[in-house]
Design an enzyme around this catalytic site. Structure first.
Site, mmCIF file in Angstrom:
data_model
loop_
_atom_site.group_PDB
_atom_site.id
_atom_site.type_symbol
_atom_site.label_atom_id
_atom_site.label_comp_id
_atom_site.label_asym_id
_atom_site.label_seq_id
_atom_site.Cartn_x
_atom_site.Cartn_y
_atom_site.Cartn_z
ATOM 1 N N THR A 195 -16.407 1.335 3.395
ATOM 2 C CA THR A 195 -14.947 1.459 3.530
ATOM 3 C C THR A 195 -14.617 2.952 3.559
ATOM 4 O O THR A 195 -15.476 3.790 3.251
ATOM 5 C CB THR A 195 -14.217 0.853 2.304
ATOM 6 O OG1 THR A 195 -14.550 1.652 1.151
ATOM 7 C CG2 THR A 195 -14.577 -0.590 2.055
ATOM 8 N N TYR B 249 -13.846 7.201 -13.025
ATOM 9 C CA TYR B 249 -13.920 5.943 -12.266
ATOM 10 C C TYR B 249 -14.715 4.899 -13.067
ATOM 11 O O TYR B 249 -14.287 3.749 -13.198
ATOM 12 C CB TYR B 249 -14.571 6.209 -10.906
ATOM 13 C CG TYR B 249 -14.627 5.006 -9.993
ATOM 14 C CD1 TYR B 249 -13.504 4.625 -9.247
ATOM 15 C CD2 TYR B 249 -15.783 4.239 -9.867
ATOM 16 C CE1 TYR B 249 -13.544 3.518 -8.400
ATOM 17 C CE2 TYR B 249 -15.835 3.136 -9.027
ATOM 18 C CZ TYR B 249 -14.725 2.780 -8.294
ATOM 19 O OH TYR B 249 -14.763 1.687 -7.456
ATOM 20 N N ASP C 275 3.297 2.070 -4.552
ATOM 21 C CA ASP C 275 2.338 2.858 -5.337
ATOM 22 C C ASP C 275 2.153 2.126 -6.661
ATOM 23 O O ASP C 275 3.079 2.068 -7.483
ATOM 24 C CB ASP C 275 2.911 4.266 -5.569
ATOM 25 C CG ASP C 275 2.024 5.107 -6.487
ATOM 26 O OD1 ASP C 275 1.035 4.568 -7.036
ATOM 27 O OD2 ASP C 275 2.332 6.293 -6.661
ATOM 28 N N VAL C 276 0.961 1.585 -6.881
ATOM 29 C CA VAL C 276 0.751 0.754 -8.075
ATOM 30 C C VAL C 276 0.806 1.564 -9.373
ATOM 31 O O VAL C 276 0.917 0.994 -10.456
ATOM 32 C CB VAL C 276 -0.596 -0.027 -8.019
ATOM 33 C CG1 VAL C 276 -0.607 -1.012 -6.868
ATOM 34 C CG2 VAL C 276 -1.795 0.922 -7.969
ATOM 35 N N ILE D 22 -19.660 -0.806 -0.615
ATOM 36 C CA ILE D 22 -19.136 -1.494 0.564
ATOM 37 C C ILE D 22 -18.673 -0.416 1.537
ATOM 38 O O ILE D 22 -18.034 0.563 1.115
ATOM 39 C CB ILE D 22 -17.928 -2.394 0.184
ATOM 40 C CG1 ILE D 22 -18.282 -3.320 -1.003
ATOM 41 C CG2 ILE D 22 -17.441 -3.187 1.386
ATOM 42 C CD1 ILE D 22 -19.424 -4.282 -0.776
ATOM 43 N N LYS E 66 -13.164 1.331 -14.357
ATOM 44 C CA LYS E 66 -13.661 0.018 -13.916
ATOM 45 C C LYS E 66 -14.200 -0.804 -15.093
ATOM 46 O O LYS E 66 -14.154 -2.035 -15.084
ATOM 47 C CB LYS E 66 -14.719 0.194 -12.822
ATOM 48 C CG LYS E 66 -14.127 0.768 -11.525
ATOM 49 C CD LYS E 66 -13.046 -0.142 -10.949
ATOM 50 C CE LYS E 66 -12.396 0.415 -9.719
ATOM 51 N NZ LYS E 66 -11.341 -0.454 -9.182
ATOM 52 N N ASN F 31 -6.220 -4.764 -6.054
ATOM 53 C CA ASN F 31 -7.302 -4.111 -5.315
ATOM 54 C C ASN F 31 -7.161 -2.591 -5.239
ATOM 55 O O ASN F 31 -8.153 -1.885 -5.162
ATOM 56 C CB ASN F 31 -7.340 -4.714 -3.899
ATOM 57 C CG ASN F 31 -8.184 -3.886 -2.959
ATOM 58 O OD1 ASN F 31 -9.418 -3.961 -2.994
ATOM 59 N ND2 ASN F 31 -7.545 -3.063 -2.130
ATOM 60 N N ASP G 293 0.856 -1.196 0.000
ATOM 61 C CA ASP G 293 0.000 0.000 0.000
ATOM 62 C C ASP G 293 0.896 1.252 0.000
ATOM 63 O O ASP G 293 2.090 1.163 0.311
ATOM 64 C CB ASP G 293 -0.889 0.025 1.261
ATOM 65 C CG ASP G 293 -2.168 0.846 1.084
ATOM 66 O OD1 ASP G 293 -3.257 0.243 1.001
ATOM 67 O OD2 ASP G 293 -2.081 2.091 1.022
#
Ligand code: NAD
Length: 255
Positions: free
Chosen positions: A191, A156, A63-64, A189, A160, A90, A37
């Site tokens: 979060t 976004y 950092d992806v 969800i 996705k 994720n 993360d």
């Protein structure tokens, strides 16, 4: 015997929310978990919690959206555990919540860099190790927002939708290598991502009630609802499942 006993798993964005729940559950079910993360403090705490639960885990800052960092970190994780079987893509951000004509180039690119290129980079550098292991499982977090639309967060939605099809392409490309690639499509969800999204658009409690009504089951999901789907796709229980869309949405898309 755990459901993913002895497997080595990388979970991106594992410090909070769905990634955290997935890392804890995979660790509980016997996987060696590379918790990654950008949030080092929270990430280290997740790895520690897995160890305190009797599992094996270590934290790597990652950092992806940074290709070089992904390349070196995936290699370090492979060096550490000497193998790799599971990648949970994720990490993601919701990004700018404005109508399309107000979104800037930078806002659009930032969401794509993390949500789309992050999946691309992690997959790119994990695949050779999964091939070396004789197979594996890649689980990509898309969303109900990658299946149907809503009048918000345009970058976004685009990101996705991209993840949904990247999943199917990689499922076909790597089927001969016994690498399965599937997407998960959560409804809302509870979060930090959703809490912050509701904060940015007004009263959190009122927003939560409104969002709950979008789900026929009448409430938001919990991170564990998605973590159990991730565990299923990571384990051999799903050995005939690839290129699939696992929708876990309280009925959101059933209307
Ligand atoms: P969250 O914001 O609660 O947690 C995301 C984690 O990713 C955080 O720990 C954050 O530090 C980390 N992160 C952010 N940018 C990163 C980067 N560049 N590199 C590495 N880590 C990074 O999010 P969440 O709700 O747990 O969502 C997880 C995934 O599930 C995301 O891909 C999200 O789009 C998807 N999803 C969430 C929901 C939902 O309702 N929560 C619904 C559908 C899909």
């Amino acid at each position: 015997m755990g459901r993913v006993q002895g497997r080595v798993a990388i979970v991106t964005g594992a410090a909070k929310g769905i990634g955290k729940a997935a890392a804890l559950l995979l660790g509980h079910e016997g996987a060696m978990v590379a918790v990654t993360d950008v949030d080092e403090k929270a990430g280290r705490a997740v790895a520690k919690a897995i160890r305190e639960d009797g599992g094996q885990a270590q934290f790597w800052p990652l950092d992806v959206g940074n290709e070089e960092a992904v390349r070196t970190t995936v290699a370090e994780i492979h060096d550490h555990y000497e193998r790799l079987h599971i990648l949970v893509n994720n990490a993601g951000i919701s990004g700018a919540n404005k109508p399309t004509h107000e979104v800037t180039d930078e806002e659009w690119d930032r969401v794509m860099q993390i949500n789309v290129k992050g999946v691309f980079y992690c997959t790119k550098y994990a695949v050779p190790f999964l091939q070396e292991a004789g197979g594996g499982s890649i689980i990509n977090l898309s969303s109900v927002y990658g299946l149907v639309s809503a009048p918000d967060v345009p970058p976004y939605h685009a990101s996705k939708g991209a993840v949904r099809l990247m999943t199917k392409t990689d499922a076909l490309l790597y089927a001969n290598d016994k690498i399965r690639v599937n997407s998960i499509h959560p409804g809302f969800i509870w979060t930090p991502m959703v809490e912050n999204h509701l904060k940015s658009s007004g009263d959190v409690e009122a927003g939560r009630e409104e969002v709950a009504k979008l789900h026929p089951l009448g409430h938001l999901g919990e991170p564990d609802d998605i973590a159990y789907g991730i565990l299923y796709l990571a384990s051999d229980e799903s050995k005939f499942v690839t290129g699939a869309e696992l929708v876990i949405d309280g009925g959101y898309t059933a209307r």
